[in-house]
Design a protein around this motif. Structure first.
Motif, PDB file in Angstrom:
ATOM      1  N   THR A 285      -3.775  34.687  -5.591  1.00 29.75           N
ATOM      2  CA  THR A 285      -4.275  33.967  -4.426  1.00 29.75           C
ATOM      3  C   THR A 285      -3.222  32.998  -3.883  1.00 29.75           C
ATOM      4  OG1 THR A 285      -6.566  34.164  -5.151  1.00 29.75           O
ATOM      5  CG2 THR A 285      -6.074  32.389  -3.607  1.00 29.75           C
TER       6      THR A 285
ATOM      7  N   PRO B 243      -8.231  34.797   0.299  1.00 34.27           N
ATOM      8  CA  PRO B 243      -9.659  35.088   0.451  1.00 34.27           C
ATOM      9  C   PRO B 243     -10.383  34.112   1.386  1.00 34.27           C
ATOM     10  CG  PRO B 243      -9.006  35.008  -1.868  1.00 34.27           C
ATOM     11  CD  PRO B 243      -7.884  34.433  -1.079  1.00 34.27           C
TER      12      PRO B 243
ATOM     13  N   ILE C 198     -16.211  38.813   1.617  1.00 34.29           N
ATOM     14  CA  ILE C 198     -14.975  38.137   1.206  1.00 34.29           C
ATOM     15  C   ILE C 198     -13.828  38.943   1.792  1.00 34.29           C
ATOM     16  CG2 ILE C 198     -13.588  37.265  -0.699  1.00 34.29           C
ATOM     17  CD1 ILE C 198     -16.095  37.418  -2.451  1.00 34.29           C
TER      18      ILE C 198
ATOM     19  N   LEU D 169      -8.354  40.202   1.291  1.00 36.60           N
ATOM     20  CA  LEU D 169      -8.027  40.746  -0.028  1.00 36.60           C
ATOM     21  C   LEU D 169      -7.069  41.928   0.091  1.00 36.60           C
ATOM     22  CD1 LEU D 169     -11.612  40.623  -1.612  1.00 36.60           C
ATOM     23  CD2 LEU D 169      -9.844  38.849  -1.552  1.00 36.60           C
TER      24      LEU D 169
ATOM     25  N   TYR E 241     -12.010  44.428  -7.833  1.00 34.61           N
ATOM     26  CA  TYR E 241     -12.361  43.034  -8.094  1.00 34.61           C
ATOM     27  C   TYR E 241     -13.667  42.949  -8.881  1.00 34.61           C
ATOM     28  CZ  TYR E 241      -8.931  41.732  -4.506  1.00 34.61           C
ATOM     29  OH  TYR E 241      -7.776  41.557  -3.778  1.00 34.61           O
TER      30      TYR E 241
ATOM     31  N   VAL F 144     -16.858  40.028  -9.050  1.00 32.71           N
ATOM     32  CA  VAL F 144     -17.371  38.856  -8.351  1.00 32.71           C
ATOM     33  C   VAL F 144     -18.543  38.279  -9.130  1.00 32.71           C
ATOM     34  CG1 VAL F 144     -18.342  37.963  -6.198  1.00 32.71           C
ATOM     35  CG2 VAL F 144     -16.682  39.842  -6.129  1.00 32.71           C
TER      36      VAL F 144
ATOM     37  N   TYR G 194     -21.455  35.029  -8.881  1.00 32.95           N
ATOM     38  CA  TYR G 194     -22.034  34.029  -7.987  1.00 32.95           C
ATOM     39  C   TYR G 194     -23.429  33.669  -8.500  1.00 32.95           C
ATOM     40  CZ  TYR G 194     -24.467  38.083  -5.901  1.00 32.95           C
ATOM     41  OH  TYR G 194     -25.217  39.207  -5.700  1.00 32.95           O
TER      42      TYR G 194
ATOM     43  N   VAL H  39     -14.408  42.668   0.513  1.00 34.33           N
ATOM     44  CA  VAL H  39     -15.437  42.951  -0.481  1.00 34.33           C
ATOM     45  C   VAL H  39     -16.757  42.495   0.138  1.00 34.33           C
ATOM     46  CG1 VAL H  39     -16.418  42.097  -2.643  1.00 34.33           C
ATOM     47  CG2 VAL H  39     -14.060  42.904  -2.584  1.00 34.33           C
TER      48      VAL H  39
ATOM     49  N   PHE I 194     -19.219  31.131  -5.893  1.00 35.71           N
ATOM     50  CA  PHE I 194     -18.539  32.429  -5.889  1.00 35.71           C
ATOM     51  C   PHE I 194     -17.215  32.348  -6.632  1.00 35.71           C
ATOM     52  CE2 PHE I 194     -21.616  33.177  -2.634  1.00 35.71           C
ATOM     53  CZ  PHE I 194     -21.844  34.542  -2.647  1.00 35.71           C
ATOM     54  N   GLU I 195     -17.005  33.308  -7.491  1.00 34.05           N
ATOM     55  CA  GLU I 195     -15.768  33.409  -8.265  1.00 34.05           C
ATOM     56  C   GLU I 195     -15.243  34.838  -8.133  1.00 34.05           C
ATOM     57  OE1 GLU I 195     -14.137  32.560 -12.808  1.00 34.05           O
ATOM     58  OE2 GLU I 195     -16.144  33.401 -12.505  1.00 34.05           O
ATOM     59  N   LEU I 196     -13.994  34.950  -7.726  1.00 33.39           N
ATOM     60  CA  LEU I 196     -13.341  36.243  -7.527  1.00 33.39           C
ATOM     61  C   LEU I 196     -12.313  36.446  -8.632  1.00 33.39           C
ATOM     62  CD1 LEU I 196     -13.101  38.587  -5.341  1.00 33.39           C
ATOM     63  CD2 LEU I 196     -11.170  37.272  -4.439  1.00 33.39           C
TER      64      LEU I 196
ATOM     65  N   SER J 110      -8.713  34.085 -11.725  1.00 35.77           N
ATOM     66  CA  SER J 110      -9.948  33.798 -10.999  1.00 35.77           C
ATOM     67  C   SER J 110      -9.680  32.857  -9.842  1.00 35.77           C
ATOM     68  CB  SER J 110     -10.998  33.191 -11.933  1.00 35.77           C
ATOM     69  OG  SER J 110     -10.573  31.923 -12.405  1.00 35.77           O
TER      70      SER J 110
END
Length: 282
Positions: free
Chosen positions: A73, A204, A223, A226, A232, A234, A236, A256, A269-271, A277
């Protein structure tokens, strides 16, 4: 008799060639192995560029050339160059006085920029009686270890989103004829070309669309920004209830999409990709 003054011309030529070759070999300096330190979310280790067996500077599984370092990222600092190491060898009448790593980073299909470099610091000579370096590792007479850990790692994520190439090579300065001169250069690369690896930077962005009918499930979370085709996971929360990890592949637009959502509060939200991450906030 004049046998004492005669010499076989063929034998003389062979002897001279052998002596000349031996003298050249006895005055050489070279790199035995080399590695660049790459730091990411999972490790802080040396990635080998040259060397083999017990002379490798990094773990044998860590090969820099032609490797894909992953997706990271933008501005996260999760991919950096942390330094480098080189194991050199010099014969008795030779010298190594400086070691450098040259590198450059550029977008795929773009014109490569000029190289930047940093010096790699001399660390130690081989402990000849024990055939080991004081800090560990086997060696022979004439071996020297050079290591540099950068106080401020080079942040590879501090650039726009896209696919990048990282190129590197090494330069040794020394002498094949003197133990004090520094007037000759040896380039350590991949047979005339630099060592190369690749990586991608993503940026993102989280967006949402509400359901279009009462009590409907047309809502979705998108999202974007990307890497197209990347896989990925995800995580949440849906009204405070954890959901995930959900495995999704980014579409051709680098998105996504989580669809089929009803009205509610979606957050945290965690990618995740290649062990890294990114937290996204609604």
């Amino acid at each position: 008799m004049i046998l004492k003054t005669t010499t076989n011309p063929l034998l003389l030529a062979f002897v001279c060639l052998f002596v000349s070759f031996t003298k050249l070999q006895a005055q050489s300096f070279e790199a035995i192995s080399s590695a660049i330190r790459v730091n990411d979310c999972n490790q802080n280790e040396l990635f080998n560029t040259t060397g083999s067996g017990t002379r490798l500077l990094g773990p044998s599984a860590n090969v820099f050339d032609n490797s894909n370092l992953g997706v990271f990222t933008q501005n996260s600092g999760t991919l950096t160059i942390g330094g480098a190491a080189v194991l050199t060898h010099k014969e008795a009448l030779a010298n190594v006085c400086n070691v450098r790593l040259y590198y450059r980073i550029y977008l795929q299909n773009a014109t490569p920029p000029a190289y930047t470099f940093f010096n790699i610091t001399f660390l130690e000579d081989c402990d000849i009686p024990n055939a080991t370096f004081p800090g560990g590792g086997e060696c022979v007479a004439g071996d020297q270890k050079w290591i540099r850990t950068l106080p401020t790692p080079i942040n590879l994520t501090a650039r726009p989103a896209g696919k990048y190439i990282l190129e590197t090579y090494y330069q040794l300065t020394g002498s094949t004829t003197s133990t004090s001169l520094c007037n000759e250069v040896v380039i350590v690369d991949n047979g005339g070309t630099p060592f190369k690896s690749s990586f991608a930077i993503q940026s993102p962005v989280l967006a949402s669309n509400n359901p279009t009918t009462c009590n409907g499930t047309e809502g979705l979370i998108t999202i974007s920004g990307l890497l197209t085709g990347a896989d990925y996971q995800v995580n949440y929360t849906d009204d405070g209830v954890p959901v995930g990890p959900v495995a999704i592949t980014a579409n051709g637009a680098g998105q996504v999409i989580i669809n089929g959502l009803n009205a509610g509060v979606y957050s945290d939200f965690e990618l995740l990709i290649n062990g890294c991450s990114t937290d996204l906030f609604t």
